[in-house]
Design an enzyme around this catalytic site. Structure first.
Site, PDB file in Angstrom:
ATOM      1  N   GLY A 157     -15.339  12.952  43.089  1.00  0.00           N
ATOM      2  CA  GLY A 157     -15.743  12.064  44.184  1.00  0.00           C
ATOM      3  C   GLY A 157     -14.895  10.809  44.238  1.00  0.00           C
ATOM      4  O   GLY A 157     -14.598  10.290  45.325  1.00  0.00           O
ATOM      5  N   ASP A 158     -14.496  10.318  43.087  1.00  0.00           N
ATOM      6  CA  ASP A 158     -13.639   9.134  43.039  1.00  0.00           C
ATOM      7  C   ASP A 158     -12.246   9.451  43.579  1.00  0.00           C
ATOM      8  O   ASP A 158     -11.646   8.643  44.288  1.00  0.00           O
ATOM      9  CB  ASP A 158     -13.542   8.627  41.601  1.00  0.00           C
ATOM     10  N   GLY A 197     -20.627  18.182  47.642  1.00  0.00           N
ATOM     11  CA  GLY A 197     -20.288  19.135  46.595  1.00  0.00           C
ATOM     12  C   GLY A 197     -19.403  20.251  47.113  1.00  0.00           C
ATOM     13  O   GLY A 197     -18.442  20.025  47.850  1.00  0.00           O
ATOM     14  N   ALA A 198     -19.756  21.481  46.742  1.00  0.00           N
ATOM     15  CA  ALA A 198     -18.950  22.641  47.123  1.00  0.00           C
ATOM     16  C   ALA A 198     -18.942  22.889  48.622  1.00  0.00           C
ATOM     17  O   ALA A 198     -18.081  23.609  49.132  1.00  0.00           O
ATOM     18  CB  ALA A 198     -19.462  23.878  46.396  1.00  0.00           C
ATOM     19  N   GLY A 242     -18.458  20.624  51.059  1.00  0.00           N
ATOM     20  CA  GLY A 242     -17.475  19.831  51.789  1.00  0.00           C
ATOM     21  C   GLY A 242     -17.846  18.378  51.868  1.00  0.00           C
ATOM     22  O   GLY A 242     -18.613  17.859  51.039  1.00  0.00           O
ATOM     23  N   SER A 265     -20.086  13.045  50.189  1.00  0.00           N
ATOM     24  CA  SER A 265     -19.642  14.229  49.449  1.00  0.00           C
ATOM     25  C   SER A 265     -20.811  15.198  49.318  1.00  0.00           C
ATOM     26  O   SER A 265     -21.867  14.821  48.813  1.00  0.00           O
ATOM     27  CB  SER A 265     -19.145  13.836  48.056  1.00  0.00           C
TER      28      SER A 265
END
Length: 321
Positions: free
Chosen positions: A251-252, A222-223, A225, A220
């Site tokens: 994220g989960d 974040g913003a 992708g 992951s």
């Protein structure tokens, strides 16, 4: 069925505030109370997707009883491991501009007998599971090698395992060759001991984790992708997000979306991105339902934009040896 293992669950309270001013009285506009912990959130997202899930977690005290009650209300089968210490309570403060401040308690210390009971419960409840998702930090009392033991036992029983943890626990587990690991950018930088400035840096770090033992890496960013790297190649996925309300559990939700879509390949990555994008637009740690997803907003490509600068470059806090 997807079995989740959360060694250090929590009772999460989320407050939405206009702005957080240190040293002043801050009045919350809304308040939410949710069962928390990474694996718990994965189970909540799997259940929201209409799939069966069983959550294995140590629970103690009044907070633990409330966590079990909240999960049961969401249709999640709970496999509790009774412990003497009280389940931790965490606090999240979500500001109107999307900034999130979290206060996570350490949690109880598990005795040797409680640790063994937790392992036994995982073994007993994993029969027939399509995936076992082991997620989150380890409570006091569990050695960094605990996840590695779970991976080894899972593979011995023929189960596939997804792992979402960090630090020494992640590196120890890599030696047992988990099928999927899901680090965020900070955890990825920490694992390889160097900064991540571009998507290409993240790709190289993910490839390094695969070389160390991970079957696949779902990272992951974040913003920016998400990245998926496995035996078949690498893919990059992103989605337009209109407004970030809370990234707690996003994220989960992504990992749950990945697993319910089969846990491999670009279609599973697209599902992960769709679930993560939907989650950040919901309050607190609310998990998205199918109605919240916007698959048309997701773009997945094998042409990974290696030169793209990350919105928030990551410096590892400290290299993990």
């Amino acid at each position: 069925m997807i079995l989740t293992v959360t060694p250090n669950p929590s009772l999460d309270r989320t407050y939405e505030v206009q702005a957080l001013h240190r040293g002043e009285v801050v009045r919350a506009e809304t308040e939410r109370m949710d069962p928390g912990g990474k694996g718990v959130n994965v189970s909540r997202a799997v259940a929201a997707a209409g799939r069966r899930t069983v959550a294995v977690l140590p629970l103690g005290g009044a907070p633990g009883a409330l966590v079990a009650e909240l999960l049961d209300a969401q249709g999640i089968e709970v496999a509790p491991v009774p412990v003497a210490g009280a389940t931790r309570s965490n606090i999240a403060l979500a500001e109107a501009d999307g900034v999130l401040t979290k206060i996570n308690a350490p949690g109880p210390q598990l005795t040797a007998d409680e640790q063994e009971l937790l392992l036994d419960t995982v073994r007993e409840r994993s029969r027939g599971a399509d995936w076992i998702a082991c997620c989150g930090s380890l409570p006091r009392g569990l050695a960094p090698s605990w996840y590695a033991d779970v991976v080894t036992r899972a593979h011995a029983s023929g189960a596939r395992i997804a792992l979402d943890t960090s630090g020494r626990a992640l590196l120890e587990a890599l030696r047992a060759r988990p099928d999927v690991v899901k680090p965020n950018a900070e955890e990825l930088a920490e694992a390889v001991g160097r900064p991540l400035v571009t998507v290409g840096d993240a790709l190289k770090a993910a490839e390094e984790l695969r070389g160390t033992g991970a079957g696949a890496v779902l990272a992951s960013l974040g913003a920016d992708g998400q990245l998926l790297v496995d035996d078949a190649g690498a893919w990059f996925g992103s989605a337009a997000v209109h407004a970030v309300r809370s990234n707690v559990g996003a994220g989960d939700a992504s990992l749950a979306g990945f697993l319910v879509a089969g846990g491999s390949g670009p279609d599973a990555l697209a599902s992960a991105v769709a679930h993560g994008a939907a989650a950040v637009q919901l309050p607190g740690s609310v998990m998205p339902t199918p109605a919240d997803l916007d698959p048309a907003a997701v773009h997945v490509t094998a042409d990974v934009p290696v030169e793209r600068l990350l919105t928030e470059p990551v410096l590892p806090a400290e290299a993990v040896s």
